[in-house]
Write a protein that holds these residues in place. Structure first.
Motif, PDB file in Angstrom:
ATOM      1  N   ILE A  21      33.548  44.253  49.039  1.00 11.89           N
ATOM      2  CA  ILE A  21      34.349  44.116  47.820  1.00 11.89           C
ATOM      3  C   ILE A  21      34.177  42.713  47.252  1.00 11.89           C
ATOM      4  CG2 ILE A  21      36.695  44.153  46.882  1.00 11.89           C
ATOM      5  CD1 ILE A  21      37.457  46.012  49.202  1.00 11.89           C
ATOM      6  N   ILE A  22      34.111  42.613  45.941  1.00 10.40           N
ATOM      7  CA  ILE A  22      34.157  41.297  45.305  1.00 10.40           C
ATOM      8  C   ILE A  22      35.411  41.242  44.427  1.00 10.40           C
ATOM      9  CG2 ILE A  22      31.679  40.879  45.354  1.00 10.40           C
ATOM     10  CD1 ILE A  22      31.608  41.546  42.377  1.00 10.40           C
ATOM     11  N   PRO A  23      36.206  40.167  44.554  1.00 12.18           N
ATOM     12  CA  PRO A  23      37.395  40.003  43.708  1.00 12.18           C
ATOM     13  C   PRO A  23      37.023  39.295  42.409  1.00 12.18           C
ATOM     14  CG  PRO A  23      37.356  38.303  45.393  1.00 12.18           C
ATOM     15  CD  PRO A  23      36.119  39.140  45.604  1.00 12.18           C
ATOM     16  N   VAL A  24      37.621  39.746  41.326  1.00 11.61           N
ATOM     17  CA  VAL A  24      37.381  39.134  40.013  1.00 11.61           C
ATOM     18  C   VAL A  24      38.732  38.773  39.406  1.00 11.61           C
ATOM     19  CG1 VAL A  24      36.289  39.406  37.760  1.00 11.61           C
ATOM     20  CG2 VAL A  24      35.369  40.641  39.742  1.00 11.61           C
ATOM     21  N   LYS A  25      38.886  37.508  39.019  1.00 12.11           N
ATOM     22  CA  LYS A  25      40.136  37.057  38.409  1.00 12.11           C
ATOM     23  C   LYS A  25      39.873  36.611  36.970  1.00 12.11           C
ATOM     24  CE  LYS A  25      41.998  33.027  39.397  1.00 12.11           C
ATOM     25  NZ  LYS A  25      42.716  31.936  40.105  1.00 12.11           N
ATOM     26  N   PHE A  26      40.687  37.120  36.047  1.00 12.94           N
ATOM     27  CA  PHE A  26      40.589  36.763  34.633  1.00 12.94           C
ATOM     28  C   PHE A  26      41.746  35.840  34.274  1.00 12.94           C
ATOM     29  CE2 PHE A  26      38.438  40.730  35.163  1.00 12.94           C
ATOM     30  CZ  PHE A  26      37.406  40.762  34.229  1.00 12.94           C
TER      31      PHE A  26
END
Length: 210
Positions: free
Chosen positions: A178-183
């Motif tokens: 899994i890769i986490p992405v934060k906006f």
């Protein structure tokens, strides 16, 4: 079965024949010798075979989540309401390799659609486009962080990011990784009444390649 051949008699007859007949007799003699060697011989035979051999292709599949727990092909990952100028908000998205084929590249494309909600009395004098919303022009994406690294080179208006490819990942994302992405989204403090009560719908399209 056994065939007896009198080679002495054949050889004597061969010497008495003419040249042409001798050649024919010689060929016949050779064939008879070979035939006599073959008759009565015993050969073992065995057979081995391979069956059930299969070729199959792997599954290439990614899914997304808003909390990193349950993943979907299509789901809403954020909803930010009642923003006011100067607000800074964050939301997360998680991308998971749901197949058994490694993922080499992941990009996102952002599409926006502005809506003009009920035109308020405070907005009406300033909004020169009463049938079109302006909110995406007043919202800035200050960062898109993947594993703590900002993949944006600079802060950009949400409207400017629309339709552009944003590369999130390059490498080898293995099965179940899994890769986490934060906006990080900011409502410009300089925004005026023209974007009051407006609404922007955001579609995030995640594209993965092998």
């Amino acid at each position: 079965m056994f065939i007896r051949i009198d080679f002495v008699t054949l050889h004597d007859n061969y010497l008495r024949c003419s040249t042409m007949k001798k050649r024919v007799a010689y060929i016949i003699l050779a064939l008879l010798i070979l035939f006599s060697l073959k008759i009565g011989a015993s050969n073992f035979i065995d057979v081995a075979k391979s069956k059930g051999n299969i070729l199959s292709s792997g599954e290439f599949n990614i899914k997304i989540s808003k909390d990193g727990q349950r993943f979907y092909d299509d789901t809403k990952v954020f909803e930010l309401k009642e923003l006011v100028p100067g607000d800074v908000k964050e939301f997360n998205m998680y991308v998971k390799n749901y197949g058994n084929v490694p993922v080499s590249n992941i990009s996102i494309f952002i599409f926006v659609r502005d809506y003009e909600e009920d035109l308020s009395p405070a907005e009406e004098p300033y909004d020169l486009t009463p049938e079109e919303g302006e909110l995406s022009k007043c919202l800035y994406v200050d960062g898109i962080y993947v594993n703590g690294t900002n993949v944006l080179s600079k802060s950009m208006r949400l409207s400017e990011l629309a339709g552009k490819e944003i590369k999130l990942f390059s490498g080898k994302l293995k099965e179940k990784e899994i890769i986490p992405v934060k906006f990080v989204v900011r409502f410009s403090k300089d925004a005026g009444n023209e974007c009051m009560t407006d609404r922007t719908e955001v579609l995030i399209k995640v594209v993965a390649t092998q």
